[in-house]
Design an enzyme around this catalytic site. Structure first.
Site, mmCIF file in Angstrom:
data_model
loop_
_atom_site.group_PDB
_atom_site.id
_atom_site.type_symbol
_atom_site.label_atom_id
_atom_site.label_comp_id
_atom_site.label_asym_id
_atom_site.label_seq_id
_atom_site.Cartn_x
_atom_site.Cartn_y
_atom_site.Cartn_z
ATOM 1 N N SER A 84 -18.913 8.721 -23.933
ATOM 2 C CA SER A 84 -18.030 9.260 -24.965
ATOM 3 C C SER A 84 -17.021 8.237 -25.472
ATOM 4 O O SER A 84 -16.606 8.299 -26.635
ATOM 5 C CB SER A 84 -17.291 10.490 -24.431
ATOM 6 N N ASP B 84 -7.206 16.301 -25.610
ATOM 7 C CA ASP B 84 -7.804 16.748 -24.349
ATOM 8 C C ASP B 84 -7.225 16.028 -23.132
ATOM 9 O O ASP B 84 -7.577 16.339 -21.997
ATOM 10 C CB ASP B 84 -9.330 16.630 -24.383
ATOM 11 N N HIS C 57 -9.772 11.664 -23.272
ATOM 12 C CA HIS C 57 -10.278 10.606 -24.155
ATOM 13 C C HIS C 57 -9.117 9.947 -24.915
ATOM 14 O O HIS C 57 -8.092 10.587 -25.151
ATOM 15 C CB HIS C 57 -11.283 11.179 -25.151
#
Length: 198
Positions: free
Chosen positions: A13, A173, A176
């Site tokens: 990610s 979040d 990240h």
């Protein structure tokens, strides 16, 4: 005549840019712009998949080599850490990926696992332990990648310290990076990527 530089980004990610509001804020795009600024004609392809571990690199490598790749950036390790993948296992899988890319003619830059101890949801009492595990995993990755012929671009402790000190480096979040965080990471990686492109 300027030759086209086929720049491929593989991994998880972080490589995919999760946490960015715009894809242009991701590591791949930021580094592609730095390469263009250095005079390269760049075609960017992002194969990274959120949630990917080192075990998931093989299909990404097959895509990249099938299309043709001159320069590859591999960012992986965070999900290996969260899922407790043993360092020797992850390191061997990374080495296999680097070797396959190199055999296809690519110059490879590897970004090792991040320091998971800077995450705010890690209890303070466990942060140093998590940081030690992150460093150990990253070192195993670095050794394997170097053996396979890659350039290792470890994000320095100064970058992780900025993340630990400034919540704006993280997206909503809290896991990240935000656009600001990705910009800091790309700045740290740029010298390695530019050197590998030459």
């Amino acid at each position: 005549m300027m030759m086209n530089l086929r720049f491929h980004v593989l991994g998880d990610s972080l490589a995919a840019g999760v946490g960015c509001a715009l894809v242009e804020q991701s590591i791949g795009y930021l580094l592609a712009e730095r390469l263009r600024g250095a005079g390269h004609d760049v075609t960017l392809r992002i194969h990274a998949v959120p949630g990917a571990r080192s075990a998931d690199l093989a299909p990404q490598v097959r895509e990249a080599t099938r299309e043709g790749v001159d320069l590859a950036l591999v960012v992986v390790g965070a999900n290996d850490l969260t899922r407790l993948v043993p360092p020797p296992v992850g390191a061997q899988l990374l080495r296999d990926a680097v070797e396959a890319l190199a055999e296809a003619g690519a110059r490879v830059v590897v970004v090792t696992a991040p320091d998971m101890g800077v995450l705010t949801h890690v209890p303070p009492a466990f942060r140093e332990l998590v940081s030690q595990a992150s460093r150990a995993y990253g070192q195993a990755q670095a050794d394997a990648a170097t053996t396979a012929g890659a350039t290792v671009a470890q994000v320095g402790a100064d970058v992780f310290a900025r993340f630990a000190a400034d919540e704006r480096m993280f997206s909503a979040d809290r896991f990240h990076p935000s656009a600001a965080g990705y910009a800091v990471i790309a700045q740290a990686l740029a010298p390695h990527v530019l050197a590998a492109a030459c």
